[in-house]
Each structure stands twice: as structure tokens, then as C-alpha cells.
Write a protein that holds these residues in place. Structure first.
Motif, short mmCIF file in Angstrom:
data_model
loop_
_atom_site.label_atom_id
_atom_site.label_comp_id
_atom_site.label_asym_id
_atom_site.label_seq_id
_atom_site.Cartn_x
_atom_site.Cartn_y
_atom_site.Cartn_z
N LEU A 5 53.71 16.57 63.95
CA LEU A 5 54.93 17.28 64.29
C LEU A 5 56.05 16.25 64.47
O LEU A 5 55.87 15.24 65.15
CB LEU A 5 54.75 18.08 65.58
CG LEU A 5 55.96 18.88 66.06
CD1 LEU A 5 56.33 19.96 65.05
CD2 LEU A 5 55.68 19.48 67.42
N HIS A 7 59.73 17.39 64.80
CA HIS A 7 60.72 17.97 65.70
C HIS A 7 60.60 19.49 65.67
O HIS A 7 59.99 20.05 64.76
CB HIS A 7 62.15 17.56 65.31
CG HIS A 7 62.62 18.14 64.01
ND1 HIS A 7 62.31 17.57 62.79
CD2 HIS A 7 63.34 19.26 63.74
CE1 HIS A 7 62.85 18.30 61.82
NE2 HIS A 7 63.47 19.34 62.36
N THR A 8 61.17 20.11 66.66
CA THR A 8 61.29 21.56 66.68
C THR A 8 62.62 21.91 67.35
O THR A 8 63.12 21.14 68.18
CB THR A 8 60.10 22.23 67.40
OG1 THR A 8 60.13 23.64 67.14
CG2 THR A 8 60.11 22.00 68.89
N LEU A 48 62.63 17.31 70.57
CA LEU A 48 62.97 18.70 70.82
C LEU A 48 64.48 18.77 70.65
O LEU A 48 65.22 18.09 71.36
CB LEU A 48 62.55 19.11 72.23
CG LEU A 48 61.06 18.96 72.53
CD1 LEU A 48 60.77 19.33 73.98
CD2 LEU A 48 60.24 19.80 71.59
N GLN A 60 60.00 30.50 74.32
CA GLN A 60 58.99 29.66 73.69
C GLN A 60 58.14 29.03 74.78
O GLN A 60 58.58 28.86 75.92
CB GLN A 60 59.64 28.55 72.86
CG GLN A 60 60.43 29.03 71.68
CD GLN A 60 60.98 27.86 70.88
OE1 GLN A 60 60.37 26.81 70.77
NE2 GLN A 60 62.16 28.04 70.31
#
Length: 128
Positions: A5, A7-8, A48, A60
Motif C-alpha cells: 500500500l 497511500h489512501t 494518508l 472509514q
């Protein structure tokens, strides 16, 4: 190449408030602007990316694996700020922490309504 992963995106009513809250609670470096985002870099280089929105925010769940010492520090800041916390994701055990897999865990809200969690052992890693 291993898949990781990177980024989100995390929507917020006020990206500065939410990103700053997270860095202060977790003891991370201050958020950094990147385009129209405000990014929070975690120790594993995942970011993030907080963004302002007027749309409905769908909560979330963001879980952070921390050491025992970090848990003590973070949990101390949660209690110091009198942030409500629970031992479970359904918020049925207020004012408690859990001990899944022989570690410790706790859930708490952020300013945008997201449900944050800190744990000291990954789920399924063993223990009581």
C-alpha cells in the motif's frame, strides 16, 4: 515486486484538523501539503492523504500497528484529551481496551467521524 500500500485518501470536513489530530495522537511528524491534499506519512512510508469535502463522509476504519511503548504513549494522549474509546469496533465496551492475540487494542473516533484503532499485535498472530 512485492505489492505494498502506498497511500489512501481520507475525506474530512477540515483536512487540517483531521490530519493534525492524527499526527498529534500517534506522535508522528506534522502533516505536509501535497497538491490539494494534506499528507500524513506513517513509519512504513505509506501516506494518508487528507482531503476536504462537503460530501457525506462515510466512516472509514484505519488500524495502526504500534509497539507496546507506543500504545502507552498514544493511549495516554487519548485519555488526556478525554477522547471516548472502546474495546470493540461496535462501541459496546466503552472505556475499555481489548487483549486480542495477547496484545492490546483500542478504538476511538477522529474529528471527521472515522474510526481509528491502535493494536500491539496483528489479528490472528496468536496469543490469548
Amino acid at each position: 515486486m512485492a505489492v505494498q500500500l502506498n497511500h489512501t485518501i481520507v475525506p474530512a470536513r477540515d483536512k487540517t484538523t483531521s490530519a493534525t489530530f492524527l499526527t498529534e495522537i500517534l506522535g508522528l511528524s506534522a502533516p505536509v501539503p501535497f497538491g490539494h491534499f494534506l499528507t500524513v506519512r506513517l513509519d512504513n512510508d505509506v501516506t494518508l492523504d487528507f482531503i476536504d469535502t462537503d460530501d457525506e463522509i462515510r466512516s472509514q476504519h484505519l488500524a495502526f500497528l504500534v509497539s507496546e511503548a507506543e500504545f502507552d504513549e498514544i493511549f495516554g494522549r487519548i485519555r488526556e484529551r478525554q477522547i471516548p474509546y472502546w474495546a470493540d469496533p461496535r462501541a459496546q465496551h466503552p472505556g475499555e481496551i481489548n487483549h486480542h492475540d495477547g496484545g492490546r487494542g483500542v478504538y476511538f473516533p477522529d474529528p471527521a467521524g472515522h474510526f481509528l484503532e491502535i493494536i500491539t499485535r496483528p489479528y490472528g498472530s496468536g496469543g490469548g
